[in-house]
Design an enzyme around this catalytic site. Structure first.
Site, PDB file in Angstrom:
ATOM      1  CB  THR A  40      -6.493 -12.227  -8.106  1.00 57.87           C
ATOM      2  OG1 THR A  40      -6.877 -10.875  -7.920  1.00 57.87           O
ATOM      3  CG2 THR A  40      -5.534 -12.645  -7.019  1.00 57.87           C
ATOM      4  CG  HIS A  50      -1.906 -11.179 -11.636  1.00 60.11           C
ATOM      5  ND1 HIS A  50      -0.975 -10.543 -12.415  1.00 60.11           N
ATOM      6  CD2 HIS A  50      -3.013 -10.406 -11.672  1.00 60.11           C
ATOM      7  CE1 HIS A  50      -1.492  -9.412 -12.900  1.00 60.11           C
ATOM      8  NE2 HIS A  50      -2.737  -9.317 -12.451  1.00 60.11           N
TER       9      HIS A  50
END
Ligand code: NAD
Ligand code: ZN
Length: 342
Positions: free
Chosen positions: A40, A43
């Site tokens: 995450t 990202h």
């Protein structure tokens, strides 16, 4: 305080001086000691479409962490200053149907630390007291800072009974690797792990996989026959987010097999054979986050009774060297990468 901040709506992260978070009467202020990097965070760093839709700017990011209690809100009971803690990073509403039924991992208003509210890649993070999880003395700081992804692995691996069962795990990322160790710990028969990354497959073998195969050069189906399996896998843990991996899994499941899906597909174009799902009578279970707080209870109990996932941690960096750390994670020749904030 020092924090790793998504400071601008563009690619990058910036180590900046920002204000210490305030705490309310129901919060705990944690002095962060160690954090680890999650997909995450990549990202968010890359500022992809999901991150642009989701992440408020500017904000400190990061959700895998451990530290010590630095301040306690007036309404919080059961924690002490200086205590070693981690925390559940999903903050739930407590009012929706699932929350009220005790299924807090299914809350319809989940808010994520380091995703929707200020994160833990910082010297201090504020966390609701109810989310704080004390760390037993015999669990190291390194392991304590990866309890969030270990919790994903635990939640997934324990979603179906694997005792005496043949298990296939697709994806030897940190979560697939830790799931391998859990399945071994709780008594699976054969554990087969697939990936396309030999560095990670070697760690899977170290953590207890009977076969760790690179699907670019070896077929999952052949491995079953090599092991002497006669019918198909009983339980599948999808931990790659890759359609081809799910397809192979569905193809090699026994009738009545059970699949837990943790991997988040990069695209929704998975080539799934619905006939296989129907005629084999497969069960598919989506997995999100960790059960609150049953997953925490079980993973701490397993860690205290011999579950050893330490091989999944491959790199340590000082927080100042975050760019190097992110580059290592991005390159894929790594398990969990830990950042030190002390
Ligand atoms: P990761 O990206 O590090 O691991 C995925 C692995 O899959 C990589 O090692 C990759 O090489 C491998 N892979 C690529 N192609 C493959 C193929 N054809 N067959 C088998 N493996 C293949 O991710 P992670 O941190 O270990 O997390 C695992 C997955 O779980 C990711 O998709 C992540 O987004 C997802 N996730 C979901 C939740 C949730 O709550 N549902 C929480 C955390 C992570
Ligand atoms: Zn809720």
């Amino acid at each position: 305080m020092k924090a790793l901040v998504k400071a601008k709506p563009e690619r990058g992260l910036w180590l900046e001086e920002i204000d210490r978070p305030e705490i309310g009467p129901n919060d705990v202020l944690v002095r962060v000691r160690k954090t680890s990097i999650c997909g995450t965070d990549l990202h968010i760093e890359a500022w992809d479409e999901w991150a642009q839709r989701t992440i408020p700017v500017p904000m400190a990011i990061g959700h895998e962490f451990m530290g010590t209690v630095a301040a306690i809100g007036d309404e919080v009971a059961g924690v002490e200053i200086g205590q070693r803690v981690s925390a559940e990073g999903h903050i739930v509403c407590g009012r929706c149907r699932n929350c009220q039924a005790g299924n807090r991992h299914l809350c319809i208003r989940t808010v994520g630390i380091g995703v929707n509210r200020p994160g833990a890649f910082a010297e201090f993070v504020s966390v609701p007291g109810g989310n704080i999880q004390p760390i037993p003395d015999d669990i190291s700081d390194d392991i304590a800072c990866i309890l969030d992804p270990l919790g994903n692995a635990t939640h997934t691996a324990l979603s179906f009974n694997v005792v005496g069962e043949d298990v296939v795990i697709t994806g030897a990322g940190p979560i697939g690797l830790m799931a391998t160790a859990i399945c071994r710990h709780v008594g699976a028969r054969f554990i087969v792990v697939t990936d396309v990354n030999d560095f990670r497959l070697d760690i899977a073998s170290e953590l207890g996989a009977d076969r760790a195969i690179n699907v670019e050069s070896y077929q999952l189906e052949d491995t079953m026959w090599d092991l002497g399996m006669k019918e198909g896998f009983d339980v599948g843990l999808e931990m790659s987010g890759v359609g081809a991996a799910l397809h192979d899994m569905i193809t090699t499941m026994n009738n009545g097999g059970k699949i837990a899906l943790l991997g988040i597909p990069e695209t929704d174009a998975a080539p799934i054979d619905w006939n296989d799902i129907v005629f084999k009578g497969l069960s598919l279970q989506g997995i999100y986050g960790r059960r609150m707080f049953e997953t925490w209870y079980k993973m701490l109990a397993m860690l205290e009774t011999g579950l050893d996932v330490s091989a999944v941690i491959t790199h340590h960096f000082a927080a100042e060297d975050f760019e190097q750390a992110f580059a290592v994670v991005r390159a894929g020749e790594a398990g969990k990468v830990v950042l030190d904030w002390t």
